[in-house]
Write an enzyme that holds these catalytic residues in place. Sequence first.
Site, PDB file in Angstrom:
ATOM      1  CG  HIS A 170      21.336  31.031 -25.320  1.00 34.14           C
ATOM      2  ND1 HIS A 170      22.627  31.130 -25.798  1.00 34.14           N
ATOM      3  CD2 HIS A 170      20.536  31.435 -26.343  1.00 34.14           C
ATOM      4  CE1 HIS A 170      22.594  31.565 -27.052  1.00 34.14           C
ATOM      5  NE2 HIS A 170      21.341  31.748 -27.397  1.00 34.14           N
TER       6      HIS A 170
ATOM      7  CD  GLU B  98      24.154  29.598 -22.480  1.00 36.86           C
ATOM      8  OE1 GLU B  98      24.618  30.695 -22.114  1.00 36.86           O
ATOM      9  OE2 GLU B  98      24.135  29.239 -23.672  1.00 36.86           O
TER      10      GLU B  98
ATOM     11  NE  ARG C  28      20.171  28.044 -28.631  1.00 39.77           N
ATOM     12  CZ  ARG C  28      21.423  28.456 -28.542  1.00 39.77           C
ATOM     13  NH1 ARG C  28      22.195  28.007 -27.579  1.00 39.77           N
ATOM     14  NH2 ARG C  28      21.922  29.324 -29.408  1.00 39.77           N
TER      15      ARG C  28
ATOM     16  CG  ASN D 153      23.067  35.907 -28.622  1.00 42.13           C
ATOM     17  OD1 ASN D 153      23.022  37.135 -28.529  1.00 42.13           O
ATOM     18  ND2 ASN D 153      24.215  35.238 -28.638  1.00 42.13           N
ATOM     19  NE  ARG D 154      22.749  31.725 -33.668  1.00 39.69           N
ATOM     20  CZ  ARG D 154      23.422  31.511 -32.543  1.00 39.69           C
ATOM     21  NH1 ARG D 154      23.331  32.389 -31.552  1.00 39.69           N
ATOM     22  NH2 ARG D 154      24.166  30.429 -32.390  1.00 39.69           N
TER      23      ARG D 154
ATOM     24  CG  HIS E 230      26.583  33.559 -23.773  1.00 41.67           C
ATOM     25  ND1 HIS E 230      25.515  33.090 -24.501  1.00 41.67           N
ATOM     26  CD2 HIS E 230      26.615  34.903 -23.991  1.00 41.67           C
ATOM     27  CE1 HIS E 230      24.923  34.092 -25.132  1.00 41.67           C
ATOM     28  NE2 HIS E 230      25.576  35.202 -24.832  1.00 41.67           N
TER      29      HIS E 230
ATOM     30  CE1 TYR F 131      30.369  22.537 -23.003  1.00 42.13           C
ATOM     31  CE2 TYR F 131      28.059  23.075 -23.177  1.00 42.13           C
ATOM     32  CZ  TYR F 131      29.139  22.313 -23.576  1.00 42.13           C
ATOM     33  OH  TYR F 131      28.993  21.345 -24.530  1.00 42.13           O
TER      34      TYR F 131
ATOM     35  CD  GLU G 253      30.065  31.108 -24.478  1.00 41.50           C
ATOM     36  OE1 GLU G 253      29.722  30.234 -23.662  1.00 41.50           O
ATOM     37  OE2 GLU G 253      29.384  31.438 -25.467  1.00 41.50           O
TER      38      GLU G 253
END
Length: 415
Positions: free
Chosen positions: A174, A177, A232, A249-250, A302, A304, A376
């Site tokens: 993403h 990030e 993103r 990521n989809r 990833h 946050y 994360e």
Amino acid sequence: MKVLLLLGFVAVALAEVTRFDGEKVYRLRPKTDEHVAIIKELAGNIEVDFWSPEGAEQVVVSSEVDMHVDAAHTDIVSTLLQQSEMEHEVLVEDLQAYVEDQLDNQETKAYNYMKYNSWDKIEAWISSMASSNPSLISTQVIGTTFEGRAMTVMKIGKQSSSTKPAIFLDCGIHAREWISPAFCQWFVKEAVETYGSDAQMTSLLDQMDVIVLPVFNIDGYAYTWSNNRMWRKTRSRRSGSSCIGADPNRNFDAGWCTTGASSNPCSDTYCGSKPEFEVEVKAVGEYIRRNLFTIKAFLTVHFYFQVVVFPYFYFFQVGAPHREVVQVGEGAAGGLGSLFGPRYTRGPGGTTIFPAAGGFDDWAFDLGGKYFYTFEVGDTGRFGFLLPGSQIKPPWGGAMVAVKYISAHVVGNLF
């Protein structure tokens, strides 16, 4: 001449840097179905940027929702929240101030691990690290992004005449990030500098290779530096739509475009027109399929939350094959907790964070990857995606503890 002038104006418009003056980030705590309905209605009527969860479809009762709202709609949103008596707070009063604070002095002439680095610097760093450490690092281009950038993986490990088992570590799927690519860079640095002195790292790199993809979504990452810090998705374009990009990521074939994903090309969680439609996703997918026999574990970073999670994200069942995966994940999270105070949350992604179909993690696990963990890292949302450079080292240290813990388990269970 008029056509040339028009094209010139279009080019200027495309190059404009997005500003966020007066825009706010709210943290909402919906306690009723009515509260959930209000949030989803807001998202349907105005442009809302969900920071956590990643889309309106993932908002449920008792969840915590971090939502970025543009300046034109902050008064309306504030009034609606007060009238509905939904518990809320303002995390960020002026998003532009946070953006400027994060960018302040980030770019320096020398490469600096204690600051965020642009893609141009990262690309040069990849080449420099490989040429400076030929006995430990080799590189391979595995594909090309939509905008023509080379996707390069770094294989880190002691050279061997035979193929070694490997761990695949990716960062930056993403774009916004930033701390995720920063961690991959830090990991490579630590691996090179501590090989031969740190017993755990030396054992890992003697017996295995770590294949690092420093930035998965390169086009999107570059765009966050040049145009829109909050971008993103990828930067792909498709006929019939003015909306750009998809959520990589989809876009994997794991419950594709069902729960926690959107079929709307304008959505930040857009799943793409079909699995692996995004060229970046296709490149990674083909590389993993070619090397699946040697890749024993997958680690993806990833931002946050403060969690260590494992499959599945797209459905909730945790069966017997997960028992070892669960135990190792708990050990990694426990180590993080002992190091940083509050215990990191751990568990299946769908129940620990939120349901999300089409993820790299679930796809690789379904393909046969025994170990897959998503870290994360970061704070708990005070700065969200805009963590200042002065605060990025603690999350690195935490992720490194978890990576070493999991890697040690994998090394000890290769056969």
